[in-house]
Design an enzyme around this catalytic site. Structure first.
Site, PDB file in Angstrom:
ATOM      1  N   TYR A  85       0.866  -1.020  -0.020  1.00  0.00           N
ATOM      2  CA  TYR A  85       0.035   0.042   0.160  1.00  0.00           C
ATOM      3  C   TYR A  85       0.760   1.178   0.102  1.00  0.00           C
ATOM      4  O   TYR A  85       1.635   1.314   0.700  1.00  0.00           O
ATOM      5  CB  TYR A  85      -0.779   0.323   1.273  1.00  0.00           C
ATOM      6  CG  TYR A  85      -1.908   1.194   0.997  1.00  0.00           C
ATOM      7  CD1 TYR A  85      -3.009   0.774   0.362  1.00  0.00           C
ATOM      8  CD2 TYR A  85      -1.806   2.379   1.729  1.00  0.00           C
ATOM      9  CE1 TYR A  85      -4.044   1.908   0.365  1.00  0.00           C
ATOM     10  CE2 TYR A  85      -2.686   3.344   1.622  1.00  0.00           C
ATOM     11  CZ  TYR A  85      -3.674   3.218   0.771  1.00  0.00           C
ATOM     12  OH  TYR A  85      -4.620   4.241   0.775  1.00  0.00           O
TER      13      TYR A  85
ATOM     14  N   GLN B 120     -10.645  -0.116   1.052  1.00  0.00           N
ATOM     15  CA  GLN B 120     -11.008  -0.752   0.129  1.00  0.00           C
ATOM     16  C   GLN B 120      -9.966  -1.522  -0.820  1.00  0.00           C
ATOM     17  O   GLN B 120      -9.891  -2.743  -1.165  1.00  0.00           O
ATOM     18  CB  GLN B 120     -12.102  -0.128  -1.088  1.00  0.00           C
ATOM     19  CG  GLN B 120     -11.141   1.118  -1.756  1.00  0.00           C
ATOM     20  CD  GLN B 120     -11.452   2.362  -0.952  1.00  0.00           C
ATOM     21  OE1 GLN B 120     -11.547   2.289   0.438  1.00  0.00           O
ATOM     22  NE2 GLN B 120     -11.381   3.497  -1.681  1.00  0.00           N
TER      23      GLN B 120
ATOM     24  N   GLN C 270      10.640  16.126  10.248  1.00  0.00           N
ATOM     25  CA  GLN C 270       9.871  15.212  10.959  1.00  0.00           C
ATOM     26  C   GLN C 270       8.478  15.805  11.080  1.00  0.00           C
ATOM     27  O   GLN C 270       7.374  15.515  10.641  1.00  0.00           O
ATOM     28  CB  GLN C 270      10.379  14.557  12.132  1.00  0.00           C
ATOM     29  CG  GLN C 270       9.679  13.317  12.565  1.00  0.00           C
ATOM     30  CD  GLN C 270      10.186  12.164  11.424  1.00  0.00           C
ATOM     31  OE1 GLN C 270      11.072  12.351  10.801  1.00  0.00           O
ATOM     32  NE2 GLN C 270       9.034  11.152  11.624  1.00  0.00           N
TER      33      GLN C 270
ATOM     34  N   HIS D  52       5.870  16.240   8.109  1.00  0.00           N
ATOM     35  CA  HIS D  52       5.005  15.081   7.582  1.00  0.00           C
ATOM     36  C   HIS D  52       3.556  15.114   7.720  1.00  0.00           C
ATOM     37  O   HIS D  52       2.791  14.949   6.937  1.00  0.00           O
ATOM     38  CB  HIS D  52       5.727  13.829   8.568  1.00  0.00           C
ATOM     39  CG  HIS D  52       6.707  12.931   7.778  1.00  0.00           C
ATOM     40  ND1 HIS D  52       6.740  12.278   6.577  1.00  0.00           N
ATOM     41  CD2 HIS D  52       7.656  12.793   8.281  1.00  0.00           C
ATOM     42  CE1 HIS D  52       7.637  11.791   6.316  1.00  0.00           C
ATOM     43  NE2 HIS D  52       8.535  11.900   7.246  1.00  0.00           N
TER      44      HIS D  52
ATOM     45  N   GLU E  21      10.081   6.054  16.898  1.00  0.00           N
ATOM     46  CA  GLU E  21      10.080   5.119  15.595  1.00  0.00           C
ATOM     47  C   GLU E  21      11.261   5.742  15.194  1.00  0.00           C
ATOM     48  O   GLU E  21      12.308   4.803  14.487  1.00  0.00           O
ATOM     49  CB  GLU E  21       9.005   5.958  14.651  1.00  0.00           C
ATOM     50  CG  GLU E  21       8.931   5.425  12.982  1.00  0.00           C
ATOM     51  CD  GLU E  21       8.249   6.347  12.313  1.00  0.00           C
ATOM     52  OE1 GLU E  21       7.866   5.874  11.058  1.00  0.00           O
ATOM     53  OE2 GLU E  21       7.874   7.360  12.712  1.00  0.00           O
ATOM     54  N   HIS E  22      11.897   6.959  15.300  1.00  0.00           N
ATOM     55  CA  HIS E  22      13.401   7.150  14.674  1.00  0.00           C
ATOM     56  C   HIS E  22      14.056   7.833  15.832  1.00  0.00           C
ATOM     57  O   HIS E  22      13.378   8.844  16.748  1.00  0.00           O
ATOM     58  CB  HIS E  22      13.228   8.490  13.671  1.00  0.00           C
ATOM     59  CG  HIS E  22      12.653   8.008  12.518  1.00  0.00           C
ATOM     60  ND1 HIS E  22      11.355   8.463  12.236  1.00  0.00           N
ATOM     61  CD2 HIS E  22      12.745   7.365  11.309  1.00  0.00           C
ATOM     62  CE1 HIS E  22      10.617   7.980  11.116  1.00  0.00           C
ATOM     63  NE2 HIS E  22      11.641   7.324  10.519  1.00  0.00           N
TER      64      HIS E  22
ATOM     65  N   ASP F  28      15.058   8.008   5.261  1.00  0.00           N
ATOM     66  CA  ASP F  28      13.845   7.826   4.733  1.00  0.00           C
ATOM     67  C   ASP F  28      14.002   7.416   3.159  1.00  0.00           C
ATOM     68  O   ASP F  28      13.147   7.070   2.351  1.00  0.00           O
ATOM     69  CB  ASP F  28      13.306   9.256   4.637  1.00  0.00           C
ATOM     70  CG  ASP F  28      12.703   9.521   5.973  1.00  0.00           C
ATOM     71  OD1 ASP F  28      12.211   8.535   6.680  1.00  0.00           O
ATOM     72  OD2 ASP F  28      12.270  10.775   6.540  1.00  0.00           O
TER      73      ASP F  28
ATOM     74  N   HIS G 138      -0.587 -40.495  20.365  1.00  0.00           N
ATOM     75  CA  HIS G 138       0.698 -39.880  19.916  1.00  0.00           C
ATOM     76  C   HIS G 138       1.787 -40.922  20.419  1.00  0.00           C
ATOM     77  O   HIS G 138       2.819 -41.173  19.930  1.00  0.00           O
ATOM     78  CB  HIS G 138       0.960 -38.423  20.922  1.00  0.00           C
ATOM     79  CG  HIS G 138       0.390 -37.452  20.328  1.00  0.00           C
ATOM     80  ND1 HIS G 138      -1.092 -37.371  19.985  1.00  0.00           N
ATOM     81  CD2 HIS G 138       0.905 -36.440  19.566  1.00  0.00           C
ATOM     82  CE1 HIS G 138      -1.380 -36.204  19.403  1.00  0.00           C
ATOM     83  NE2 HIS G 138      -0.168 -35.471  19.180  1.00  0.00           N
TER      84      HIS G 138
END
Length: 806
Positions: A126, A188, A256, A259, A324-325, A358, A417
């Protein structure tokens, strides 16, 4: 101006993050997913008209014409193409290196256990779109999938209001080999990739970031299909001290913040002055930022600065926040890297801007957010690979461990078994009583049999296994940056630099050659006029004698004592002569003797020039690099433990003055660029390349034991071969008969007793033993008797064979 980067206490830092949840979207997303599952393409078209492209015609508009990808790649311009190609090369190399390693090992009882790594068949990516364009996201995901070996990569991305997908995204799809691109976004698109429609195929995994709708949809389909992670707004934490450049820190925080207005930016510092200066720089940068409104909201609502007393406190704070960073911009950051326990990607040092990660660094920028780095890691090629365990019990293994399985099954009340194992144990016990043989016994002779007539190459001391597939792919990918139209560097600069970093030894102490042979030649040529004689204990590597003859230098061999040990007195005498060039092969080829302790004791006192040839150093578990000073030179190679005999690269380690002498005897531009590049890549893959050394030692012990059981005298040593002493000068005869059966071993004209056998793969060793057993039976079953030398060079009849071995 808004209060950007507000000062907060460490205890309140986690409250800085935006409180994001998909709860408000979950019900609507479930309806969308159900609709796509029911109506397929028809639902995709209606939802795309509603959210993205009002004039969408019908299902035929869902997929982008494949030719458009190539056309877009040509339209974006040469400089953009170059930038994308650079990034693609770095990303591919990294993800090839990050591939996990298959597991396979054989226990002493012959049981084989393993774990296969199977790439997923399809991956769905995606890529956010609409008013923005994110070719970097497509590259980060698609190239990781391709590096893993995924066959089919599809892309879903929302079109703009005119139904277009940006040229940058389509160009990235072309460059990365994405197979199909679809104009559909949101929940979707996730539904289509999870369950398929007539146009969009189902994916085994769905990866890539998106908005709250996409995240809610990924959560809903998780379990029916694999996903990478549930992503939230982007975030950055910078840990800095007084030494950090305020302008760099401010620029990274702004990068950052631009964004998304929900992006989270945090500065953790020991310096109040730096904090104030960063805020000042941010004000200046915001004034001219094209995304000023977005960045300003982000910095004022979700930006924070924290003052800490030291870096210990800062790292504790970072591990709790799990950003995250994470940027480490302080003195000694590299030394504290291993103390980071929770982060998506860590950027170390003043040159490592987060934006490099990035776009071009190589590791994926698809990272865990919202504190999930406490438990989740970054997207990598490993995410596109599934693991399959393999269990192959031998009879001996089942007999040994089966009763324990029966007992544990009964403990759990699973008597079926227990019965399934007990039934096998009963049958095996009956077979044992009747003399049945385990086809997977500890000798492993019947495992992995070599087909009749196939050649078995046990003559050149090569590794019996090729370079692992993932490592080979990494090496091949590294060749993409080698200019084929240019000559190699004069002195293999890149490889010498890599060796310097690997060993922690200065570059001027390395000389690179085409295998050890060229370096032996270079040493002798460089020392001509400084030495009168070449001396070596024997028997040893035949190239010393041969190259000495080529260089017009007298060659003398120091014979071994009666017990096969080295004549230490004669070696000391040779080392005491400053006009001698003494070669010591440690461990020795072809005998396998390890003279390491003796060399460590005598060489430091030597007045002669000494070459310690350590082609097999990895097999004996240590090296003599520390002796490479003054007149002593150590030779190493990529051919043996690193499995790279095919690239013919060796290197010497010495003092700088000795290195100059070697260079005086070496031609420039000698090592091809492609071989040098593969050798550089090999140093970063050392663990994988040398992983077989331990297994080789075990197989060598088994092979030696089996040869002894045939009545042969065998010396193992610490190498990847064994030496057979026939005593009666029968080596060439035995070698000849083996060659007739398609098995190549090494014999020596001046050493008629010695047969050298490289340790082969399990089936190759089994084939060797099978043929030798046959020769033994031809000789009347009395074994290989070696009293006396038998005349003649060939034998074919049974009578001749008996005469030879009796």
């Amino acid at each position: 101006m808004k209060d950007i980067l507000k000062l907060v206490g460490s205890e309140g830092l986690c409250s800085v993050r935006p409180g994001i949840t998909t709860a408000g979207y979950d019900a609507m997303v479930r309806e969308i997913i159900a609709d796509v599952r029911l109506r397929g393409d028809e639902a995709l078209v209606e939802l795309t008209r509603k959210f993205d492209w009002p004039a969408m015609g019908g299902p035929k508009d869902i997929e982008v014409d494949p030719e458009e990808k190539e056309l877009a790649f040509k339209r974006i311009g040469q400089e953009d193409r170059k930038a994308m190609e650079l990034a693609a090369g770095n990303i591919t190399r990294f993800h090839l290196a990050a591939r996990p390693v298959p597991v396979s090992y054989v226990k002493e009882d012959g049981t084989r256990l393993g774990q296969m790594l199977i790439p997923l068949d399809t991956a769905g990516i995606y890529v956010p779109g609409g008013r923005a364009s994110y070719p970097s996201t497509l590259m980060m995901c698609a190239l990781a999938a391709k590096a893993a070996g995924v066959r089919t990569v599809t892309v879903c991305t929302p079109p703009d209001r005119d139904g277009k997908v940006s040229d940058a995204v389509l160009a990235a799809a072309y460059l990365c080999g994405a197979d199909r691109v679809f104009r559909t976004g949101g929940a979707q698109a996730v539904a289509a990739m999870a369950y398929s429609t007539k146009t969009v195929p189902r994916a085994d995994i769905i990866v890539g970031p998106g908005n709250a709708w996409v995240t809610a949809a990924k959560r809903a389909v998780m379990g029916d299909v694999r996903i990478d992670m549930l992503a939230g707004p982007s975030e950055l934490m910078v840990i800095a001290d007084e030494s950090a450049e305020p302008a760099f820190v401010a620029a990274d925080l702004l990068a950052q913040a631009e964004h998304d207005s929900l992006a989270c930016t945090v500065l953790v510092t020991t310096s109040e002055r730096l904090c104030l200066e960063v805020r000042k720089q941010l004000g200046i940068l915001l004034a001219t930022s094209p995304r000023r409104d977005i960045a300003s909201d982000s910095l004022s609502y979700y930006g924070a600065a924290v003052l800490v007393k030291d870096m210990d406190e800062a790292l504790v704070l970072a591990n709790g926040f799990a950003p995250e960073h994470l940027e480490l911009c302080f003195e000694g950051a590299s030394g504290m890297l291993l103390r980071v326990r929770s982060a998506g990607t860590v950027f170390v040092g003043r040159c490592s801007a987060e934006a490099m990660g990035d776009y071009v660094a190589g590791p994926s920028h698809v990272l865990p957010t919202m504190g999930t780095a406490q438990s989740f890691g970054t997207l990598s090629s490993a995410d596109f690979i599934k693991r399959i365990n393999t269990v192959e019990y031998s009879k001996a293994g089942l007999a040994e461990e089966g009763p324990a399985a029966v007992r544990l099954a009964k403990v759990e009340g699973l008597y079926g078994h227990a019965a399934s194992v007990a039934a096998r144990l009963k049958v095996l016990a009956a077979e044992e009583g009747s003399g049945g043989e385990d086809p997977q016994s500890a000798s492993g002779r019947a495992s992995g049999k070599v087909p009749e007539g196939a050649a078995v190459k046990l003559d050149a001391n090569e590794c019996y296994e090729d370079v692992p597939p993932g490592t080979k792919a990494l090496m091949l990918a590294s060749l993409a940056q080698v200019p084929f139209n240019r000559y190699p560097s004069e002195d293999s600069t890149e490889l010498r630099r890599a060796l310097s970093a690997y060993y922690g030894i200065s570059e001027d102490r390395f000389v690179v050659g085409v295998g050890s042979d060229e370096l032996i030649l270079s040493v002798m040529l460089g020392l001509r006029g400084l030495v009168d004689e070449v001396v070596a204990p024997g028997p040893t590597f035949s190239m010393y004698r041969r190259i000495a003859r080529m260089c017009g230098l007298p060659y003398r061999e120091i014979g071994l004592l009666e017990d096969g040990s080295l004549d230490e007195g004669k070696l000391e005498e040779a080392l005491a002569n400053g006009r001698n060039l003494v070669f010591l092969c440690v461990p020795n080829n072809p005998t396998g003797a390890n003279w390491q302790d003796l060399a460590s004791r005598l060489v430091p006192k030597s007045r002669a020039y000494v070459v310690i040839d350590q082609a097999y150093a990895e097999f004996c578990g240590s090296d003599l690099n520390g002796l490479a000073e003054g007149r002593t030179i150590v030779l190493r190679t990529f051919s043996k433990a690193r499995r790279l005999a095919g690239i013919r690269v060796g290197y010497s380690i010495s003092g700088p003055e000795a290195a100059k002498l070697i260079l005086a005897g070496k031609l420039p531009y000698n090592v091809p660029s492609i071989c040098e590049e593969i050798a550089v890549a090999a140093l970063s893959e050392e663990g994988r390349l040398r992983s077989y050394v331990g297994e080789n030692a075990e197989m060598r012990r088994k092979l030696a034991g089996s040869l002894r059981s045939l009545g042969l005298e065998v010396f193992e040593g610490d190498c990847n071969f064994v030496t057979v002493n026939t005593k009666g000068g029968l080596a060439s005869r035995i070698g000849g008969r083996l060659a007739e059966a398609g098995i190549l071993t090494r014999t020596f004209k001046d050493r008629p007793d010695i047969l050298r056998v490289t340790v082969g793969a399990e089936g190759e060793n089994a084939r060797l033993l099978e043929v030798l057993e046959g020769l033994k039976e031809e000789a009347g079953g009395s074994g290989f008797r070696t009293e006396g030398e038998v005349a003649g060079s060939t034998c074919g009849t049974a009578e001749e064979v008996r005469a030879e071995f009796d």
